[in-house]
Design a protein around this motif. Sequence first.
Motif, PDB file in Angstrom:
ATOM      1  N   ALA A  76      26.811  41.943  29.130  1.00 32.36           N
ATOM      2  CA  ALA A  76      27.275  41.110  28.011  1.00 32.36           C
ATOM      3  C   ALA A  76      27.488  41.931  26.747  1.00 32.36           C
ATOM      4  O   ALA A  76      28.368  41.621  25.944  1.00 32.36           O
ATOM      5  CB  ALA A  76      26.289  39.981  27.756  1.00 32.36           C
ATOM      6  N   ALA A  77      26.710  43.001  26.576  1.00 30.38           N
ATOM      7  CA  ALA A  77      26.901  43.870  25.413  1.00 30.38           C
ATOM      8  C   ALA A  77      28.251  44.586  25.482  1.00 30.38           C
ATOM      9  O   ALA A  77      28.799  44.985  24.453  1.00 30.38           O
ATOM     10  CB  ALA A  77      25.769  44.892  25.330  1.00 30.38           C
ATOM     11  N   LEU A  78      28.786  44.716  26.681  1.00 33.94           N
ATOM     12  CA  LEU A  78      30.089  45.362  26.877  1.00 33.94           C
ATOM     13  C   LEU A  78      31.236  44.348  26.886  1.00 33.94           C
ATOM     14  O   LEU A  78      32.352  44.693  27.279  1.00 33.94           O
ATOM     15  CB  LEU A  78      30.082  46.157  28.184  1.00 33.94           C
ATOM     16  CG  LEU A  78      29.087  47.310  28.222  1.00 33.94           C
ATOM     17  CD1 LEU A  78      29.014  47.893  29.626  1.00 33.94           C
ATOM     18  CD2 LEU A  78      29.457  48.377  27.205  1.00 33.94           C
ATOM     19  N   LEU A  79      30.957  43.127  26.463  1.00 31.30           N
ATOM     20  CA  LEU A  79      31.967  42.071  26.415  1.00 31.30           C
ATOM     21  C   LEU A  79      32.023  41.528  24.981  1.00 31.30           C
ATOM     22  O   LEU A  79      31.477  40.469  24.686  1.00 31.30           O
ATOM     23  CB  LEU A  79      31.615  40.958  27.414  1.00 31.30           C
ATOM     24  CG  LEU A  79      32.661  39.900  27.683  1.00 31.30           C
ATOM     25  CD1 LEU A  79      33.909  40.519  28.305  1.00 31.30           C
ATOM     26  CD2 LEU A  79      32.112  38.827  28.601  1.00 31.30           C
ATOM     27  N   PRO A  80      32.664  42.275  24.082  1.00 22.43           N
ATOM     28  CA  PRO A  80      32.700  41.839  22.688  1.00 22.43           C
ATOM     29  C   PRO A  80      33.502  40.549  22.520  1.00 22.43           C
ATOM     30  O   PRO A  80      34.447  40.286  23.263  1.00 22.43           O
ATOM     31  CB  PRO A  80      33.372  43.010  21.967  1.00 22.43           C
ATOM     32  CG  PRO A  80      34.142  43.725  23.019  1.00 22.43           C
ATOM     33  CD  PRO A  80      33.405  43.507  24.309  1.00 22.43           C
ATOM     34  N   TYR A  90      37.488  34.519  21.547  1.00 23.46           N
ATOM     35  CA  TYR A  90      37.970  35.307  22.671  1.00 23.46           C
ATOM     36  C   TYR A  90      36.999  36.450  22.953  1.00 23.46           C
ATOM     37  O   TYR A  90      36.321  36.921  22.051  1.00 23.46           O
ATOM     38  CB  TYR A  90      39.351  35.911  22.375  1.00 23.46           C
ATOM     39  CG  TYR A  90      40.452  34.892  22.348  1.00 23.46           C
ATOM     40  CD1 TYR A  90      41.183  34.599  23.490  1.00 23.46           C
ATOM     41  CD2 TYR A  90      40.756  34.213  21.175  1.00 23.46           C
ATOM     42  CE1 TYR A  90      42.197  33.662  23.470  1.00 23.46           C
ATOM     43  CE2 TYR A  90      41.766  33.261  21.144  1.00 23.46           C
ATOM     44  CZ  TYR A  90      42.485  32.995  22.292  1.00 23.46           C
ATOM     45  OH  TYR A  90      43.481  32.056  22.275  1.00 23.46           O
ATOM     46  N   THR A  91      36.969  36.876  24.208  1.00 26.04           N
ATOM     47  CA  THR A  91      36.244  38.081  24.585  1.00 26.04           C
ATOM     48  C   THR A  91      37.246  39.087  25.106  1.00 26.04           C
ATOM     49  O   THR A  91      38.362  38.731  25.491  1.00 26.04           O
ATOM     50  CB  THR A  91      35.199  37.811  25.680  1.00 26.04           C
ATOM     51  OG1 THR A  91      35.860  37.289  26.840  1.00 26.04           O
ATOM     52  CG2 THR A  91      34.118  36.864  25.194  1.00 26.04           C
ATOM     53  N   LYS A  92      36.823  40.337  25.119  1.00 22.45           N
ATOM     54  CA  LYS A  92      37.684  41.387  25.662  1.00 22.45           C
ATOM     55  C   LYS A  92      36.870  42.229  26.628  1.00 22.45           C
ATOM     56  O   LYS A  92      36.031  43.026  26.224  1.00 22.45           O
ATOM     57  CB  LYS A  92      38.247  42.250  24.546  1.00 22.45           C
ATOM     58  CG  LYS A  92      39.221  43.280  25.064  1.00 22.45           C
ATOM     59  CD  LYS A  92      40.016  43.884  23.939  1.00 22.45           C
ATOM     60  CE  LYS A  92      40.952  44.926  24.478  1.00 22.45           C
ATOM     61  NZ  LYS A  92      42.281  44.448  24.686  1.00 22.45           N
ATOM     62  N   GLY A  93      37.115  42.008  27.906  1.00 25.96           N
ATOM     63  CA  GLY A  93      36.431  42.752  28.955  1.00 25.96           C
ATOM     64  C   GLY A  93      37.246  43.963  29.341  1.00 25.96           C
ATOM     65  O   GLY A  93      38.398  43.831  29.733  1.00 25.96           O
ATOM     66  N   GLY A  94      36.643  45.133  29.231  1.00 26.50           N
ATOM     67  CA  GLY A  94      37.339  46.371  29.544  1.00 26.50           C
ATOM     68  C   GLY A  94      36.750  47.085  30.745  1.00 26.50           C
ATOM     69  O   GLY A  94      35.989  46.518  31.534  1.00 26.50           O
ATOM     70  N   ILE A  95      37.073  48.364  30.834  1.00 26.97           N
ATOM     71  CA  ILE A  95      36.686  49.165  31.986  1.00 26.97           C
ATOM     72  C   ILE A  95      35.165  49.328  32.084  1.00 26.97           C
ATOM     73  O   ILE A  95      34.606  49.279  33.178  1.00 26.97           O
ATOM     74  CB  ILE A  95      37.404  50.536  31.992  1.00 26.97           C
ATOM     75  CG1 ILE A  95      37.183  51.274  33.311  1.00 26.97           C
ATOM     76  CG2 ILE A  95      36.964  51.393  30.828  1.00 26.97           C
ATOM     77  CD1 ILE A  95      37.950  50.700  34.456  1.00 26.97           C
ATOM     78  N   GLY A  96      34.489  49.480  30.960  1.00 26.57           N
ATOM     79  CA  GLY A  96      33.029  49.628  30.981  1.00 26.57           C
ATOM     80  C   GLY A  96      32.362  48.391  31.561  1.00 26.57           C
ATOM     81  O   GLY A  96      31.439  48.481  32.375  1.00 26.57           O
ATOM     82  N   ALA A  98      33.751  46.170  33.581  1.00 30.01           N
ATOM     83  CA  ALA A  98      34.075  46.108  35.013  1.00 30.01           C
ATOM     84  C   ALA A  98      33.232  47.101  35.813  1.00 30.01           C
ATOM     85  O   ALA A  98      32.772  46.782  36.917  1.00 30.01           O
ATOM     86  CB  ALA A  98      35.560  46.382  35.225  1.00 30.01           C
ATOM     87  N   LEU A  99      33.008  48.282  35.260  1.00 31.00           N
ATOM     88  CA  LEU A  99      32.216  49.288  35.968  1.00 31.00           C
ATOM     89  C   LEU A  99      30.765  48.861  36.139  1.00 31.00           C
ATOM     90  O   LEU A  99      30.173  49.106  37.195  1.00 31.00           O
ATOM     91  CB  LEU A  99      32.292  50.635  35.250  1.00 31.00           C
ATOM     92  CG  LEU A  99      33.618  51.381  35.387  1.00 31.00           C
ATOM     93  CD1 LEU A  99      33.621  52.636  34.511  1.00 31.00           C
ATOM     94  CD2 LEU A  99      33.898  51.732  36.834  1.00 31.00           C
ATOM     95  N   VAL A 100      30.182  48.231  35.112  1.00 36.56           N
ATOM     96  CA  VAL A 100      28.793  47.757  35.233  1.00 36.56           C
ATOM     97  C   VAL A 100      28.684  46.744  36.361  1.00 36.56           C
ATOM     98  O   VAL A 100      27.820  46.854  37.232  1.00 36.56           O
ATOM     99  CB  VAL A 100      28.291  47.164  33.890  1.00 36.56           C
ATOM    100  CG1 VAL A 100      27.007  46.372  34.089  1.00 36.56           C
ATOM    101  CG2 VAL A 100      28.072  48.273  32.878  1.00 36.56           C
ATOM    102  N   TRP A 101      29.549  45.747  36.359  1.00 33.78           N
ATOM    103  CA  TRP A 101      29.501  44.709  37.403  1.00 33.78           C
ATOM    104  C   TRP A 101      29.766  45.309  38.780  1.00 33.78           C
ATOM    105  O   TRP A 101      29.085  44.971  39.760  1.00 33.78           O
ATOM    106  CB  TRP A 101      30.500  43.596  37.106  1.00 33.78           C
ATOM    107  CG  TRP A 101      29.979  42.636  36.103  1.00 33.78           C
ATOM    108  CD1 TRP A 101      30.217  42.645  34.763  1.00 33.78           C
ATOM    109  CD2 TRP A 101      29.110  41.524  36.341  1.00 33.78           C
ATOM    110  NE1 TRP A 101      29.541  41.601  34.157  1.00 33.78           N
ATOM    111  CE2 TRP A 101      28.859  40.901  35.108  1.00 33.78           C
ATOM    112  CE3 TRP A 101      28.513  41.004  37.481  1.00 33.78           C
ATOM    113  CZ2 TRP A 101      28.051  39.774  34.980  1.00 33.78           C
ATOM    114  CZ3 TRP A 101      27.705  39.883  37.358  1.00 33.78           C
ATOM    115  CH2 TRP A 101      27.484  39.285  36.122  1.00 33.78           C
ATOM    116  N   THR A 102      30.744  46.188  38.872  1.00 29.69           N
ATOM    117  CA  THR A 102      31.096  46.782  40.162  1.00 29.69           C
ATOM    118  C   THR A 102      29.976  47.680  40.677  1.00 29.69           C
ATOM    119  O   THR A 102      29.602  47.605  41.857  1.00 29.69           O
ATOM    120  CB  THR A 102      32.415  47.576  40.045  1.00 29.69           C
ATOM    121  OG1 THR A 102      33.444  46.685  39.573  1.00 29.69           O
ATOM    122  CG2 THR A 102      32.823  48.167  41.377  1.00 29.69           C
ATOM    123  N   ALA A 103      29.416  48.503  39.803  1.00 31.64           N
ATOM    124  CA  ALA A 103      28.337  49.410  40.217  1.00 31.64           C
ATOM    125  C   ALA A 103      27.104  48.634  40.679  1.00 31.64           C
ATOM    126  O   ALA A 103      26.494  48.980  41.697  1.00 31.64           O
ATOM    127  CB  ALA A 103      27.971  50.350  39.072  1.00 31.64           C
TER     128      ALA A 103
END
Length: 186
Positions: A76-80, A90-96, A98-103
Amino acid sequence: MSPFLTALIASGTILTIILSTDLGTRQVTNMRMLRSILAVVIVLALFVHTLPVDGNDPSLQLAGIGAGVICGLVAAALLPAHRDASGEIYTKGGIGYALVWTALSASRVLFAYGSEHWFSEGIIRFSIDYKLSGQDVYSNAFVFMALAMVLTRTAVLLNKRRRLRGGPTPAAGNAAAHQGSSASAH
């Protein structure tokens, strides 16, 4: 169902839902939050059939929940979140993000696979030594971890939305700041 298959289906389902609803710039709506919660309820209903309470089973399941909360806070800290000029959040989900969830999803699946194929004797020994009842307690711990992560992310998003709704819109905030600096200049 084996812990590997449980982890694969539960983690894959949750990962797909989270990434499809959070990547990119997305409006924070009730339906978006509801989709995540519905996914949690469905995964819970499909994969948690028993609640082992012998020995240290509750401790392992609670550890899964605790790990999920911590991971959910990191994600959630990576979802400003931000509020646009119309007042929508609005939120902005980026590569970081996605990487946390995927990892984390891949780690759960890899551990479950390893416990069946690479280090099954070690898991059996660990289970005996620490009084864990078997594969259901491991499956539950993984499912509870994933679900706690989703619920924590949802709670943080709801809190961000609540906080951002309380402040002035960006256009109004900029205008007020501009007027304040103009007034102090006169």
